[in-house]
Design a protein around this motif. Structure first.
Motif, mmCIF file in Angstrom:
data_model
loop_
_atom_site.group_PDB
_atom_site.id
_atom_site.type_symbol
_atom_site.label_atom_id
_atom_site.label_comp_id
_atom_site.label_asym_id
_atom_site.label_seq_id
_atom_site.Cartn_x
_atom_site.Cartn_y
_atom_site.Cartn_z
ATOM 1 N N ILE A 131 0.832 -1.184 0.000
ATOM 2 C CA ILE A 131 0.000 0.000 0.000
ATOM 3 C C ILE A 131 0.880 1.253 0.000
ATOM 4 C CG2 ILE A 131 -0.335 0.213 2.492
ATOM 5 C CD1 ILE A 131 -3.397 0.410 1.555
ATOM 6 N N LEU B 44 4.019 5.342 -3.479
ATOM 7 C CA LEU B 44 5.294 5.786 -4.040
ATOM 8 C C LEU B 44 5.219 5.831 -5.561
ATOM 9 C CD1 LEU B 44 7.953 3.886 -1.890
ATOM 10 C CD2 LEU B 44 7.236 6.260 -1.713
ATOM 11 N N VAL B 45 4.650 4.758 -6.144
ATOM 12 C CA VAL B 45 4.533 4.723 -7.604
ATOM 13 C C VAL B 45 3.551 5.795 -8.078
ATOM 14 C CG1 VAL B 45 3.849 3.319 -9.579
ATOM 15 C CG2 VAL B 45 5.133 2.288 -7.731
ATOM 16 N N ASP B 46 2.542 6.060 -7.275
ATOM 17 C CA ASP B 46 1.587 7.102 -7.626
ATOM 18 C C ASP B 46 2.224 8.482 -7.601
ATOM 19 O OD1 ASP B 46 -0.532 5.539 -8.177
ATOM 20 O OD2 ASP B 46 -1.521 5.747 -6.234
ATOM 21 N N GLY B 47 3.447 8.554 -7.131
ATOM 22 C CA GLY B 47 4.160 9.825 -7.213
ATOM 23 C C GLY B 47 4.401 10.488 -5.880
ATOM 24 N N ARG C 48 -0.008 10.226 4.441
ATOM 25 C CA ARG C 48 -1.328 10.159 3.817
ATOM 26 C C ARG C 48 -1.921 8.758 3.787
ATOM 27 N NH1 ARG C 48 -0.043 14.979 0.528
ATOM 28 N NH2 ARG C 48 1.685 13.803 -0.326
ATOM 29 N N ALA D 100 9.801 -0.386 -11.756
ATOM 30 C CA ALA D 100 8.958 0.576 -11.031
ATOM 31 C C ALA D 100 9.783 1.461 -10.108
ATOM 32 C CB ALA D 100 7.906 -0.176 -10.219
ATOM 33 N N PRO E 97 10.683 6.013 -7.490
ATOM 34 C CA PRO E 97 9.488 5.701 -8.280
ATOM 35 C C PRO E 97 8.776 6.952 -8.796
ATOM 36 C CG PRO E 97 9.518 4.378 -6.289
ATOM 37 C CD PRO E 97 10.702 5.296 -6.206
ATOM 38 N N ARG E 98 8.704 7.981 -7.960
ATOM 39 C CA ARG E 98 7.924 9.167 -8.349
ATOM 40 C C ARG E 98 8.555 9.922 -9.501
ATOM 41 N NH1 ARG E 98 9.052 14.133 -5.250
ATOM 42 N NH2 ARG E 98 6.812 14.380 -5.236
ATOM 43 N N VAL F 86 5.823 6.028 -13.905
ATOM 44 C CA VAL F 86 5.227 4.746 -14.275
ATOM 45 C C VAL F 86 3.980 4.540 -13.415
ATOM 46 C CG1 VAL F 86 7.396 3.687 -14.958
ATOM 47 C CG2 VAL F 86 6.655 3.510 -12.585
ATOM 48 N N MET G 70 1.313 1.603 -11.728
ATOM 49 C CA MET G 70 1.416 0.185 -11.378
ATOM 50 C C MET G 70 0.135 -0.312 -10.729
ATOM 51 S SD MET G 70 4.578 -1.664 -9.521
ATOM 52 C CE MET G 70 4.583 -3.374 -9.039
ATOM 53 N N LEU H 147 -5.066 -0.785 -2.739
ATOM 54 C CA LEU H 147 -5.990 0.329 -2.547
ATOM 55 C C LEU H 147 -5.859 0.917 -1.153
ATOM 56 C CD1 LEU H 147 -9.211 -0.982 -4.282
ATOM 57 C CD2 LEU H 147 -7.413 0.455 -5.197
ATOM 58 N N TYR I 113 -5.718 10.136 -6.041
ATOM 59 C CA TYR I 113 -4.468 10.244 -5.273
ATOM 60 C C TYR I 113 -3.259 10.733 -6.087
ATOM 61 C CZ TYR I 113 -1.127 9.034 -1.583
ATOM 62 O OH TYR I 113 -0.155 9.070 -0.622
ATOM 63 N N PRO I 114 -2.987 10.109 -7.243
ATOM 64 C CA PRO I 114 -1.817 10.570 -8.004
ATOM 65 C C PRO I 114 -1.955 12.037 -8.436
ATOM 66 C CG PRO I 114 -2.678 8.524 -8.911
ATOM 67 C CD PRO I 114 -3.673 8.994 -7.908
ATOM 68 N N VAL J 289 -1.337 14.317 -5.352
ATOM 69 C CA VAL J 289 0.096 14.404 -5.102
ATOM 70 C C VAL J 289 0.730 15.416 -6.047
ATOM 71 C CG1 VAL J 289 2.254 13.102 -5.224
ATOM 72 C CG2 VAL J 289 0.247 12.064 -4.212
ATOM 73 N N ARG J 290 0.171 15.508 -7.262
ATOM 74 C CA ARG J 290 0.711 16.451 -8.243
ATOM 75 C C ARG J 290 0.073 17.832 -8.141
ATOM 76 N NH1 ARG J 290 1.367 11.595 -9.804
ATOM 77 N NH2 ARG J 290 3.117 10.963 -11.102
ATOM 78 N N ARG K 193 -6.573 4.135 -11.100
ATOM 79 C CA ARG K 193 -5.550 4.991 -10.508
ATOM 80 C C ARG K 193 -4.317 5.048 -11.406
ATOM 81 N NH1 ARG K 193 -4.422 3.087 -4.758
ATOM 82 N NH2 ARG K 193 -3.038 1.774 -5.942
ATOM 83 N N ARG L 151 -3.513 9.307 -14.672
ATOM 84 C CA ARG L 151 -2.449 10.226 -15.077
ATOM 85 C C ARG L 151 -1.767 9.648 -16.310
ATOM 86 N NH1 ARG L 151 2.460 8.372 -12.372
ATOM 87 N NH2 ARG L 151 1.952 6.359 -11.516
#
Lengths: 284, 383
Positions: A178, A183-186, A195, B50, B72-73, B77, B79, B86, B98-99, B102-103, B146, B150
Motif C-alpha cells: 500500500i 510511491l509509484v503514484d508519485g 497520507r 517501477a 518511483p515518483r 510509471v 502500477m 488500494l 491520489y496521483p 500528489v501532483r 488509478r 495520469r
C-alpha cells in the motif's frame, strides 16, 4: 425444569449444556473487583468521624466535606495539573518518537536490527527501584530535579520501548504494497507515510497512546523521588495521606477518586477506539 | 507513452541471484508479459522497473531516459498490484484522485479526470464507496483507474487478476487487452498464468531462476520453444516428454524409447544441425493434442505406441486420455466425436499415435531444443 415443547435437537446430540457456573464466576470476579472501588467512593463521601468509626458504617449522610478540604487546604488542583502536563506531554513525545522507531524496525532491514529491537525491550525489564539512585544523581547533575521537564523526559524515555514494541507489530500488519502504491503514484516517502500509513494506523496509535497515558498518569516511584512541592504529581500526593499514624480515610478516599476519575472517564469515552485499535490486525 | 530498455539487469539478495543479466526492450505501445513460475525473478524485474527495488547492476531506460536508480515518483510509471494496492481509508474517488492530488492539480481538473476514468471503467456509480465495500472485480478496476488517471509512460501490472475467480478473470483478460490496445499503452505485465500471456501479450518473456529462457511472440514460444522448460510451461495440458534414443536402420530413422519406437523423417533430422553433436540420447516432446488415440486392431493403428489406459477425462468437446507408456504417463487429447467408441475400461491396452511431424527433440543435459517440430519449423525463423 421440564420442557413441554421438545426442542428441534437431534436425539443423538450430546446433553444440553449447563453454563450456570460461568455466571457464578463472573459475579464473584465482579464483586471482588468492584467492592474496593465502591468502598473508596463511599469513604470519600463520609465526614471525618464516620470514616474513622469502627466498625465501618454503611449507612450515613453523604457529604462533600473531604473534597472541599482537599481543594482548599491541599493543592490538589495543582497536582492534577502537574499530572496532566507530564502525562500528556510524555505520551505525545513517546508516541511520536516511538512511531518512527517502530516504523523503521518494522520496514527496513539493517544489520543488528533484532539486537536493537531487543535492546529497546530490555529497557523495560529493569524495575524502576533499581535505577532510581543513578537517575536521581543524573537529574541532580543536569538540574532537572523538581522540574516537570525532567519528569516529562524521563517518562518519555520510559514509555518509548512500550510504544515501539506495540506499534512495530501494528506496522508489520500493514501491507507494504500500500505504501509502494503511493510511491509509484508519485508520492514521497514521507507523503506516503502521512497520507496512507498513518490514517490506517490511527486506531492502533490511539490505543497505544491511551495505554501510555494511563501508565504515565499512574507512575509513582520516580514521581516520589524526583518531584518537590510545586511539581508533585497525583500518585505521590495521594500516597502522602497515608503517612503517619493518623490516616484521614475520607481524605484518602477523596484523593483516590480525584486520581481515578479523570482517567476512568477518559477510558470510558475512548473505549470503543481502544478496543478497535488493539484488535486491529487480528481480524484479517 | 514510452519505450523501455533493460540492459544487463542484475539483482542479488545476499548470495542469491534473483535476476541475472536480463536484457529486453519493450517497444512503444507494446504489451509485454513477464512469465514464469513463482520465484523466477519476474516480479523482482518489474519492481526494479517501477523503482521499488534498486538493481545490483545494469541499466533501465524509459524513452532513453536513464531511470535505473531514480525514485518511483521520478519515473512516471503506473502500477497495479495483485492485492492491497488500494487505500482502504479513502473513498474510491480519492483513491483514483491520489496521483493527481500528489501532483497538486486543481479541483476541477481532478474531478473531470477521475470521472472520465471512472466512466471508462464502469465504476462511476461506486465512487463514494470505500474499497472494502467493492467486489474483487471492482476493486481491481479502481486500481487500474488509478494507473490510467495520469499520463504514465509505462503501465506495470503485477498479477492484477490472478486472485479473481475464473469467470471474472476471463472477462478481465478481454477488457485489459482491449484497454491496452485502445490506449496504445506500453505495458509490462507479470503473470504465472500461461493462458493470460498467450491471450494478451504481444511478446512474452519467459523467465526461470532469474534468467530469460525465451523472448518472443506467443505463437513463436508455443510453436518453436527454445528449450524443454518453455515447451512444457506453455500449453495446457502441458507437453509430454519422454526419454529415448535416436537409431538408424539403413535410410530409416527411429526414436527408440522404453516401450515404444517411432519412425521419423530422416530429412527432418538432417536439417536440425544441433542433433549431430548429441550422442543419440534425446528427449521427445509432443503435445497432447498431437497424439491420436485408437483401440488395438483398429485401422490406421500401425506404428502406434502401446499404452495402458489409466483414466479418461471427459471435457465435453474433448476427451483426455492418460496412458502409461513404459512407466511414463502420457496424456493425449482428442475430439470427443472421434473417440466416442473408447469408453471406460481403465487398465485396458490402448494405442497412441504420435504425429511424427509434431515431435520436438530436446537435449537431455541442458534441455535445449535440438529439433523443432517439422510441421512448424518451416514457417518464420529457422529451427
Amino acid at each position: 425444569m421440564s420442557m413441554t415443547q421438545p426442542l428441534p435437537v437431534s436425539p443423538s446430540a450430546p446433553p444440553r449444556e449447563r453454563n450456570w457456573w460461568v455466571y457464578v464466576i463472573l459475579l464473584l470476579v465482579s464483586f471482588v473487583a468492584l467492592v474496593p472501588i465502591v468502598w473508596i467512593v463511599l469513604t470519600a463521601l463520609m465526614d471525618r468521624a464516620v470514616a474513622q468509626s469502627v466498625p465501618p458504617q454503611w449507612i450515613f449522610t453523604p457529604t462533600l466535606e473531604a473534597f472541599e478540604t482537599l481543594l482548599t487546604r491541599y493543592d490538589m488542583l495543582l497536582y492534577m495539573r502537574n499530572s496532566a502536563i507530564v502525562s500528556v506531554s510524555a505520551t505525545f513525545f513517546s508516541v511520536v518518537l516511538g512511531m518512527f522507531c517502530a516504523y523503521a524496525l518494522a520496514r527496513y532491514e539493517f544489520p543488528g536490527k533484532n539486537d536493537v529491537a531487543f535492546w529497546i525491550l530490555s529497557n523495560r525489564m529493569l524495575p524502576p527501584v533499581a535505577v532510581i539512585l543513578p537517575i536521581f544523581m543524573f537529574f541532580q547533575t543536569f538540574k532537572l530535579l523538581d522540574s516537570l521537564v525532567g519528569l516529562i523526559l524521563l517518562y518519555t524515555g520510559m514509555q518509548l520501548p512500550f510504544v515501539v514494541w506495540m506499534l512495530k507489530g501494528f506496522f508489520e500488519d500493514i501491507p507494504r504494497q500500500i505504501e509502494e502504491s503511493a510511491l509509484v503514484d508519485g508520492d514521497t516517502w514521507f507523503g506516503a507515510f502521512r497520507r496512507v500509513t498513518l490514517p490506517l494506523m490511527a486506531p492502533s496509535i490511539t490505543a497505544t497512546a491511551i495505554f501510555v497515558l494511563i501508565l504515565s498518569w499512574n507512575e509513582y516511584a520516580f514521581a516520589v523521588f524526583l518531584t518537590g512541592a510545586q511539581t508533585r504529581t497525583l500518585p505521590p500526593a495521594v500516597a502522602s495521606f497515608i503517612g503517619g499514624s493518623d490516616i484521614q480515610w475520607n481524605l484518602l478516599g477523596a484523593a483516590c477518586v480525584f486520581i481515578t476519575l479523570p482517567i476512568l472517564l477518559f477510558v470510558v469515552a475512548v473505549q470503543r477506539q481502544f478496543v478497535r485499535g488493539l484488535s486491529m490486525g487480528m481480524m484479517k | 507513452m514510452g519505450q523501455v530498455a533493460v540492459t544487463d539487469l542484475n539483482k542479488r539478495f545476499g548470495s542469491v541471484a534473483a535476476v541475472a543479466d536480463v536484457n529486453f526492450t519493450v517497444e512503444d505501445g507494446e504489451f509485454l508479459f513477464l512469465l514464469g513460475p513463482s520465484g523466477c525473478g519476474k516480479t523482482t524485474t518489474l519492481r526494479m522497473v517501477a523503482g521499488l527495488e534498486m538493481p545490483s547492476g545494469g541499466r533501465i531506460a524509459i524513452d532513453s531516459r536513464d531511470v535505473t536508480y531514480l525514485r518511483p515518483r521520478d519515473r512516471n510509471v503506473g502500477m497495479v498490484f495483485e492485492r492491497y494496492g488500494l487505500y482502504n481509508h479513502l473513498s474510491v474517488f480519492e483513491n483514483i484522485a491520489y496521483p493527481l492530488r500528489v501532483r497538486r492539480m486543481s479541483r476541477q481538473e481532478i474531478r473531470s479526470r477521475v470521472s472520465a476514468v471512472a466512466e471508462r471503467l464502469q465504476i462511476a456509480d461506486v465512487l463514494d464507496r470505500r474499497p472494502g465495500q467493492l467486489s474483487g472485480g471492482q476493486a481491481q478496476r479502481v486500481a487500474i483507474g488509478r494507473m490510467l488517471v495520469r499520463q504514465a509512460d509505462v503501465f506495470l501490472m503485477d498479477e492484477p487478476i490472478s486472485h479473481l475467480d475464473a469467470k471474472l478473470r476471463a472477462a478481465m483478460r478481454i477488457e485489459l487487452k482491449h484497454l491496452q490496445r485502445e490506449l496504445k499503452a506500453t505495458t509490462i505485465y507479470v503473470s504465472h498464468d500461461q493462458l493470460e500471456a498467450m491471450t494478451m501479450a504481444d511478446r512474452i518473456l519467459i523467465m526461470r531462476d532469474g534468467t530469460i529462457q525465451q523472448f518472443d511472440t506467443p505463437k513463436a514460444v508455443f510453436d518453436r520453444p527454445a528449450n524443454e522448460f518453455v515447451a512444457t510451461f506453455i500449453g495446457e495440458p502441458h507437453m509430454n516428454v519422454l526419454d529415448c534414443r535416436l537409431t538408424t536402420e539403413g535410410a530409416r530413422a527411429f526414436l527408440q524409447g522404453d516401450g515404444f519406437r517411432i519412425e521419423v523423417d530422416p530429412d527432418w533430422l538432417a536439417r536440425s544441425g544441433d542433433l549431430q553433436r548429441s550422442d543419440g540420447a534425446v528427449r521427445l516432446g509432443i503435445r497432447p493434442e498431437h497424439i491420436g488415440v485408437a483401440l488395438p486392431g483398429e485401422a490406421g493403428a500401425e506404428g502406434a505406441v502401446e499404452a495402458t489406459l489409466l483414466t479418461i477425462e471427459t471435457m465435453g468437446h474433448q476427451n483426455a486420455f492418460a496412458g502409461d507408456v513404459g512407466g511414463t504417463i502420457v496424456l493425449a487429447r482428442a475430439a470427443a466425436y472421434e473417440t466416442r467408441h473408447i469408453d471406460g475400461g481403465e487398465g485396458r491396452p490402448i494405442l497412441f499415435r504420435f504425429d511424427p511431424r509434431r515431435i520436438y527433440l530436446f537435449d537431455p543435459r541442458d534441455g535445449r531444443t535440438l529439433a523443432q517440430a517439422a510441421a512448424v519449423s518451416g514457417e518464420g525463423r529457422a529451427a
